[in-house]
Design a protein around this motif. Sequence first.
Motif, short mmCIF file in Angstrom:
data_model
loop_
_atom_site.label_atom_id
_atom_site.label_comp_id
_atom_site.label_asym_id
_atom_site.label_seq_id
_atom_site.Cartn_x
_atom_site.Cartn_y
_atom_site.Cartn_z
N ALA A 24 0.86 -1.17 -0.09
CA ALA A 24 -0.19 -0.10 -0.06
C ALA A 24 0.94 1.30 0.17
CB ALA A 24 -0.73 0.05 1.33
N VAL A 25 0.37 2.36 -0.31
CA VAL A 25 0.97 3.52 -0.24
C VAL A 25 0.02 4.45 0.66
CG1 VAL A 25 1.64 5.73 -1.43
CG2 VAL A 25 1.86 3.75 -2.62
N LEU A 26 0.67 5.09 1.94
CA LEU A 26 -0.27 5.69 2.68
C LEU A 26 0.34 7.22 2.75
CD1 LEU A 26 -1.86 6.17 5.34
CD2 LEU A 26 0.26 5.79 6.65
N GLN A 27 -0.86 7.92 2.47
CA GLN A 27 -0.48 9.45 2.29
C GLN A 27 -1.04 10.23 3.52
OE1 GLN A 27 -2.19 11.32 -1.11
NE2 GLN A 27 -0.54 12.53 -1.63
N ALA A 28 -0.26 10.72 4.17
CA ALA A 28 -0.69 11.45 5.43
C ALA A 28 -0.13 12.74 5.56
CB ALA A 28 -0.66 10.52 6.82
N PRO A 29 -0.82 13.87 6.08
CA PRO A 29 -0.15 15.11 6.23
C PRO A 29 0.87 15.08 7.49
CG PRO A 29 -2.36 15.25 7.16
CD PRO A 29 -2.09 14.00 6.44
N PRO A 30 1.86 16.24 7.53
CA PRO A 30 2.73 16.06 8.53
C PRO A 30 2.03 16.13 9.92
CG PRO A 30 3.52 17.71 7.03
CD PRO A 30 2.08 17.31 6.55
N GLY A 31 2.56 15.39 10.92
CA GLY A 31 2.11 15.62 12.23
C GLY A 31 0.90 14.55 12.22
N SER A 176 -4.81 9.82 4.75
CA SER A 176 -5.45 10.29 6.00
C SER A 176 -5.54 11.92 5.81
CB SER A 176 -4.20 10.10 7.13
OG SER A 176 -4.64 10.89 8.32
N GLU A 177 -6.72 12.41 6.02
CA GLU A 177 -6.95 14.02 5.62
C GLU A 177 -6.78 14.72 6.88
OE1 GLU A 177 -7.22 14.93 2.88
OE2 GLU A 177 -8.36 13.34 1.76
N GLY A 178 -6.54 14.09 8.03
CA GLY A 178 -6.69 14.85 9.39
C GLY A 178 -5.32 15.30 9.60
N ARG A 179 -5.07 16.54 10.31
CA ARG A 179 -3.89 16.84 10.90
C ARG A 179 -3.91 17.06 12.17
NH1 ARG A 179 0.07 20.10 8.72
NH2 ARG A 179 -1.06 20.52 6.85
N ALA A 180 -2.86 16.88 12.93
CA ALA A 180 -3.11 16.78 14.64
C ALA A 180 -3.43 18.06 15.10
CB ALA A 180 -1.45 16.78 14.97
N HIS A 181 -3.12 19.11 14.31
CA HIS A 181 -3.53 20.45 14.95
C HIS A 181 -3.17 21.60 13.79
CE1 HIS A 181 -3.91 18.90 18.99
NE2 HIS A 181 -2.80 18.34 18.93
N PRO A 182 -4.33 22.52 13.65
CA PRO A 182 -4.12 23.42 12.83
C PRO A 182 -2.82 24.36 12.92
CG PRO A 182 -5.61 24.29 14.20
CD PRO A 182 -5.31 22.73 14.70
N VAL A 183 -2.38 25.07 11.86
CA VAL A 183 -1.13 25.72 11.68
C VAL A 183 -1.48 26.87 10.86
CG1 VAL A 183 1.46 25.54 11.12
CG2 VAL A 183 0.54 23.80 11.91
N ALA A 317 8.05 22.99 2.25
CA ALA A 317 7.58 24.26 3.16
C ALA A 317 6.33 23.59 4.04
CB ALA A 317 6.93 25.31 2.38
N VAL A 318 5.41 22.79 3.36
CA VAL A 318 4.34 22.40 3.94
C VAL A 318 4.67 21.28 5.17
CG1 VAL A 318 2.42 20.37 3.89
CG2 VAL A 318 2.62 22.31 2.09
N GLN A 319 5.96 20.53 4.63
CA GLN A 319 6.55 19.53 5.53
C GLN A 319 7.05 20.17 6.79
OE1 GLN A 319 6.32 16.17 5.05
NE2 GLN A 319 7.32 15.62 7.07
N ARG A 320 7.63 21.61 6.72
CA ARG A 320 8.17 22.22 7.90
C ARG A 320 7.14 22.94 8.61
NH1 ARG A 320 13.47 25.41 5.04
NH2 ARG A 320 14.45 23.54 4.33
N ALA A 321 6.16 23.25 8.04
CA ALA A 321 5.18 24.04 8.60
C ALA A 321 4.40 23.08 9.59
CB ALA A 321 4.21 24.57 7.72
N GLY A 322 4.23 21.82 9.18
CA GLY A 322 3.69 21.09 9.93
C GLY A 322 4.19 20.55 11.34
#
Length: 804
Positions: A24-31, A176-183, A317-322
Amino acid sequence: MSFALPIDAVLPELITALRRAGRAVLQAPPGAGKTTRVPLAMLDAGLTQGRILMLEPRRLAARAAAERMAATLGQRAGETIGYRVRGASAVSAATRVEVVTEGILTRMLQDDPDLPGVGAVIFDEFHERSLNADLGLALCLEVAGALRDNLILLAMSATLDAAPVAELMQAPIVTSEGRAHPVTPVWLDRPTGKQRFENALADTVLRALNEAEGSALVFLPGEGEIRRVEALLKPQLPADCTLAPLFGAMEFKAQRAAIAPVASGRKVVLATAIAETSLTIEGIRIVVDGGRARRARFDPASGMSRLVTERVTRAEAVQRAGRAGRIEPGVAYKLWTRGEEGALAAFPPAEIEAADLTGFALELALWGAEAADLAFVTPPHEGRLAEARTVLQMLGALDDKGRITTHGRHLAKLPLHPRLAHMVARGGPSAPMLAAILSERDPLRGAPVDLSLRLTAAQGRPGGHEPHQGTLARIRQDAKRLAKGTRGHGPDGLGVLAALAYPDRIGLRRKGEAPRYVLSGGKGAVLPEADPMAGARLIVATDLDGDPREARIRQAALISEAELRDTFPDQIAWHDLCHWSRRDNRVLTRQQERFGALVLDDRTWPDAPPDAVALAMLDGVRQLGLKPSPAAARFLSRARLIGQDFPDFSDDRLMATLGDWLLPHLAGIRTAADWKGFDLLPALRARLNWDQQQKLDRAAPAHFRTPLGRDVPIDYSGERPAISLRLQEVFGVTSHPKVVGQPLQITLLSPAQRPVQVTTDLPGFWTSSYADVRKDMRGRYPRHPWPEDPTAADPTLRAKPRGS
């Protein structure tokens, strides 16, 4: 797992996908928590009875991820959760999840392709597209297809475009669409303009600490920038604010301290890209992104890599901001305007597109496959792969057919670049220490280029320069590990060892005052003029800045000519050189003793074969161009009038076939002055056989024979054939002469050889214009005949005697 993370919502879907497809390929935002949650979820689900390997791109991230997962289970690393990185490991018979750096997987596969005891391989942070991760995935896909259909493969990424990877793996995508907390992003109001980068970043850090709560993670491209920003911030930060640098060259103890929570107050972590992924730094709620990234770029033209500082990509930049939203809601300050963000590239280049492929090519040869046989997200560039194979053949790791040799197999087992592995395998007892030095950052920043100063420092002997102790500690540790199992019976001189690793970077000083060197591989390099080594005749450049025009030497070792001859006796040979010199405008004949591009001895070659001189002169002709004499130019004009079944005398064709028609006639011609006096006509005429010469003379004769029997050259260079002759010489001619089927253009001259009339109709001239010419000419030239009826007069070039 005592607290929820966004990744938890998709873990059931992921486990189901892995059960059904095996990959599988898992795509999930930073955090989102994928690094620490997914391996444990796979373990709990009992997907495999074998170990789960999880690959991390960096040692710090591997250890931190393993320790964090172990803590989740109430254990220490080395029990259920373990890790293996260069220089350290914590594993046991009970270990079920093993976090490793990416190169370790490649070694495991090469040693035992069916990966005994391993049930699953997780490629974490695959969006970084490291060379080892790309190679590891390609090899695992082949193993899964041919040997292990039960091998579970999972690629995880925060910012990757998942579709190409999923297509390559033939795997479903779980998102995974969810992010741990908003930035919350905060951009600059206006560009920084001419303000120095470090000053602008320090100002932004102070602003962020004033406007937002929590500790800050600041992204910079390298250690140098970190140290400068650290110096700017120290006197301005509040007393309760701890400043912590974080970069790859630090000791692991200092790295751990940088990511550990502070007992009280706030922390400002100044970090390189080492902190972009798989690290949770307690208390971070602020990210300050300097917007720059440092990457290694390999230039195949120079054969060298260099570090370049570039703008970050949107994915980075997205990765760092996360990083700001892992524990609580956060804020990301960016050192660019909102408008500038649209100009950022989408993704960073894959390492396979920009890196040195020498080690990669060796791994392919050891695997016994061509790159085209394996499945890569981004296939390597064939030209650069060929360059890498050339280096490996130079080191004796591949044979002339590109197959790995016994020596190459030995090099592949050493955790080094093939160049340094070759040096350790062939060199003496100092080779492991030198390999460790050359694999690390320079421990003597700002010191002279002499490599012996680094070796002295690493060996603990005083040398007058203050070394970086953390770097020295890693060098000594790596050297001790490399020394195990190596014979160390070869040559041990520093210059010889360096030459074994870099036989194409042995430098010979050029003539002149500036310390410029030609390298044995053909490139140029320069030493700082004030460097103590600047007067050395022979050096080995072990570190260059990669400038493709003339690289700056940052580290080098002295080597004597005797050492060079002893080390490479089979590669030093005499060469007979006979070539055209553009600078001297002549053929030079020399005999040179060479090692690669280096000329160790140079002598004149007085008895060079005439054929070789003539052949070299052809290059001179190509430079100087064809310079036909007037007679040769007339011949060419005539020859170009003849069409079918006749040689092509166009300039382009003549230049393209110089070796066929001109070479036999160049005996004794070896300078530009010789060529200037050379008559092309015999060589041009020799292109024609007897029948062709007769055809040419009939169709386009070289001369017009006057009534007096004098041959006048015909000029064929204009629109029609033309001659010039005295008017009196054609008295009595009543029909106009023709050549190549058209009237000959005749310029009639006065007795003083000045044109008086141009005509293609001589009879018409006699009956029309001649009377006016006669009237004018009789007064100017009374001693010359001007009959009333020129058609009845005899041709003549004589004048009347004086007084008659």
